[in-house]
Scaffold this motif. Structure first.
Motif, PDB file in Angstrom:
ATOM      1  N   PRO A   8      13.819 -78.822 -11.882  1.00 29.37           N
ATOM      2  CA  PRO A   8      12.815 -78.183 -11.031  1.00 29.37           C
ATOM      3  C   PRO A   8      13.440 -77.097 -10.166  1.00 29.37           C
ATOM      4  CG  PRO A   8      13.441 -80.321 -10.122  1.00 29.37           C
ATOM      5  CD  PRO A   8      14.155 -80.193 -11.437  1.00 29.37           C
ATOM      6  N   GLU A   9      12.616 -76.119  -9.826  1.00 30.16           N
ATOM      7  CA  GLU A   9      13.085 -75.061  -8.915  1.00 30.16           C
ATOM      8  C   GLU A   9      13.096 -75.561  -7.471  1.00 30.16           C
ATOM      9  OE1 GLU A   9      10.708 -71.985 -11.852  1.00 30.16           O
ATOM     10  OE2 GLU A   9       9.965 -72.404  -9.835  1.00 30.16           O
ATOM     11  N   ALA A  10      12.264 -76.562  -7.209  1.00 33.40           N
ATOM     12  CA  ALA A  10      12.204 -77.131  -5.861  1.00 33.40           C
ATOM     13  C   ALA A  10      11.739 -78.579  -5.954  1.00 33.40           C
ATOM     14  CB  ALA A  10      11.249 -76.331  -4.986  1.00 33.40           C
ATOM     15  N   VAL A  11      12.072 -79.365  -4.940  1.00 31.55           N
ATOM     16  CA  VAL A  11      11.689 -80.780  -4.915  1.00 31.55           C
ATOM     17  C   VAL A  11      10.940 -81.066  -3.616  1.00 31.55           C
ATOM     18  CG1 VAL A  11      12.570 -83.159  -4.877  1.00 31.55           C
ATOM     19  CG2 VAL A  11      13.655 -81.452  -6.357  1.00 31.55           C
ATOM     20  N   ILE A  12       9.852 -81.825  -3.753  1.00 26.41           N
ATOM     21  CA  ILE A  12       9.108 -82.279  -2.566  1.00 26.41           C
ATOM     22  C   ILE A  12       9.405 -83.760  -2.348  1.00 26.41           C
ATOM     23  CG2 ILE A  12       6.798 -82.759  -1.644  1.00 26.41           C
ATOM     24  CD1 ILE A  12       5.830 -80.290  -3.292  1.00 26.41           C
ATOM     25  N   VAL A  88       3.108 -78.271  -1.668  1.00 30.02           N
ATOM     26  CA  VAL A  88       2.943 -77.523  -2.921  1.00 30.02           C
ATOM     27  C   VAL A  88       2.500 -76.087  -2.625  1.00 30.02           C
ATOM     28  CG1 VAL A  88       1.527 -77.320  -5.023  1.00 30.02           C
ATOM     29  CG2 VAL A  88       2.510 -79.545  -4.380  1.00 30.02           C
ATOM     30  N   LEU A  91       5.325 -73.998  -1.304  1.00 28.54           N
ATOM     31  CA  LEU A  91       6.284 -73.622  -2.349  1.00 28.54           C
ATOM     32  C   LEU A  91       5.690 -72.586  -3.296  1.00 28.54           C
ATOM     33  CD1 LEU A  91       7.823 -77.142  -3.108  1.00 28.54           C
ATOM     34  CD2 LEU A  91       8.920 -75.249  -1.894  1.00 28.54           C
ATOM     35  N   GLN A  92       4.413 -72.737  -3.590  1.00 25.19           N
ATOM     36  CA  GLN A  92       3.734 -71.769  -4.462  1.00 25.19           C
ATOM     37  C   GLN A  92       3.800 -70.368  -3.852  1.00 25.19           C
ATOM     38  OE1 GLN A  92      -0.518 -72.351  -4.882  1.00 25.19           O
ATOM     39  NE2 GLN A  92      -0.510 -71.605  -6.993  1.00 25.19           N
ATOM     40  N   PHE A  96       7.796 -70.535  -6.089  1.00 25.02           N
ATOM     41  CA  PHE A  96       8.214 -71.648  -6.945  1.00 25.02           C
ATOM     42  C   PHE A  96       7.034 -72.106  -7.798  1.00 25.02           C
ATOM     43  CE2 PHE A  96      10.950 -72.206  -3.104  1.00 25.02           C
ATOM     44  CZ  PHE A  96      12.187 -72.088  -3.717  1.00 25.02           C
ATOM     45  N   LYS A  98       7.852 -74.541 -10.740  1.00 21.23           N
ATOM     46  CA  LYS A  98       8.290 -75.766 -11.423  1.00 21.23           C
ATOM     47  C   LYS A  98       8.843 -76.711 -10.356  1.00 21.23           C
ATOM     48  CE  LYS A  98      10.960 -76.757 -15.591  1.00 21.23           C
ATOM     49  NZ  LYS A  98      11.877 -76.179 -16.575  1.00 21.23           N
ATOM     50  N   ILE A  99       8.067 -77.759 -10.073  1.00 20.42           N
ATOM     51  CA  ILE A  99       8.382 -78.590  -8.908  1.00 20.42           C
ATOM     52  C   ILE A  99       8.412 -80.062  -9.299  1.00 20.42           C
ATOM     53  CG2 ILE A  99       7.497 -79.310  -6.638  1.00 20.42           C
ATOM     54  CD1 ILE A  99       6.194 -76.478  -6.479  1.00 20.42           C
ATOM     55  N   ILE A 129       4.174 -79.294 -12.371  1.00 17.72           N
ATOM     56  CA  ILE A 129       4.661 -80.274 -11.398  1.00 17.72           C
ATOM     57  C   ILE A 129       4.704 -81.670 -12.010  1.00 17.72           C
ATOM     58  CG2 ILE A 129       4.312 -81.245  -9.097  1.00 17.72           C
ATOM     59  CD1 ILE A 129       3.097 -78.698  -8.199  1.00 17.72           C
TER      60      ILE A 129
END
Lengths: 208, 208
Positions: A8-12, A88, A91-92, A96, A98-99, A129
């Motif tokens: 992922p490009e980022a993680v929540i 989300v 990040l959008q 980003f 791909k999360i 996601i």
């Protein structure tokens, strides 16, 4: 083919139970960008990490952290969305797409249901996601798709209005399920399986 | 009016996490008849209890318990239903109608989803079944209904095809929701609230 390789490009890190399984923990560890919902930030920080952003009003942070991390607390006033979705959207906006979401389940079950079902809405927004829990991976899918699997892997399909559901490589037949439980407890026969349909559904790929 | 006073005729201890909240634990303690799904029986027995029946093939029981309790292990061969439903069908056959399910959530999330959604099917069979978790109570409802509440109580409504949804006594307005999350995170204003609609939905009344 959809497989487990997912960087992922980022993680929540959401407000549910902190992950315990090695896979969500590793995803969190290796994340290039971490957005913490503020209910999860205390534990993340006290484990020695620093989030890139904390989404929420910061009221769940300890007084010490609230002061120390005030510059990265990002508040979004919107009563229509929960903290996961606020993260989300943040990040959008940052570009980003791909999360991975971890820590989204395991406390209040209505939050679990809400957080999982939101994957369908995120897909409609063009986001890719996945929710990674201590037991497996949830993802939203539109139409026919092939998935990598291992023999005996536990698979659940939850229908969100898909039609013409047919399986290839699963133990039990699919149909146009109307209740959630009907697509649960299926099983992969070999190294891949295909779901044929038009429309949207959630899939859960258990680790076992 | 639906309220918290609920004395079930029988209790099912399902295969999820063993309850920790006092309310599901008390319901289990005071149960007149306890059906254990076999994945839950070891812990129930090791806590000093004796189930009235163990539903499943008994393969999850320790060898010692498997021998000691062999006379109450009741196996139902049906690949179409899960252990929770097998327990419900067993109790239905015994004449029980008002049942509480505890321990149904908290492990694999696809099992949680399945177990909760089955409440809709049980209602169609004329059963009155509630799932009591560590965080609140799920029940299935058909049509307009009034519920006892306390001010600020967290309420989630998950729509299973109900139409004309309107609220009275909730903070946020209802509509004919199409995704699960849309009805979550509502809140009672006072001591009761009413949901107006035709058709079926699940409601979650949080303890807080």
């Amino acid at each position: 083919m959809i497989n487990e390789d997912y960087t992922p490009e980022a993680v929540i890190l959401a407000n549910g139970e902190y992950p315990t399984h090695t896979l969500p923990l590793r995803i969190l560890e290796e994340a290039k960008f971490v957005a913490c919902c503020d209910g999860a930030a205390n534990e993340y920080i006290s484990r020695g990490h620093t989030p890139d952003v904390i989404i929420g009003d910061g009221d769940s942070l300890s007084p010490e952290y609230k002061e120390r991390f005030s510059s990265i607390v990002h508040q979004i006033a919107d009563q229509e969305t929960n903290d996961q979705t606020k993260a989300v959207l943040f990040l959008q906006e940052k570009g980003f797409r791909k999360i991975a979401i971890v820590g989204a389940t395991g406390k209040r079950e209505d939050h679990t249901l809400g957080n999982i079902s939101l994957l369908i809405d995120y897909m409609k927004e063009g986001m890719e996601i996945r929710t990674i829990t201590d037991y497996g991976v949830f993802m939203s899918v539109n139409g026919t798709q092939t998935f990598e699997s291992h023999p005996g892997q536990q698979i659940s399909i939850i229908n969100f209005g898909a039609k013409g559901l047919k399986e290839e490589g699963l133990v039990y037949p699919l149909s146009d399920f109307t209740n959630w439980w009907q697509g649960t407890l299926n099983e992969a026969i070999a190294d891949e399986f295909t779901i044929h349909c038009t429309g949207e559904y959630l899939i859960f790929l258990a680790f076992v």
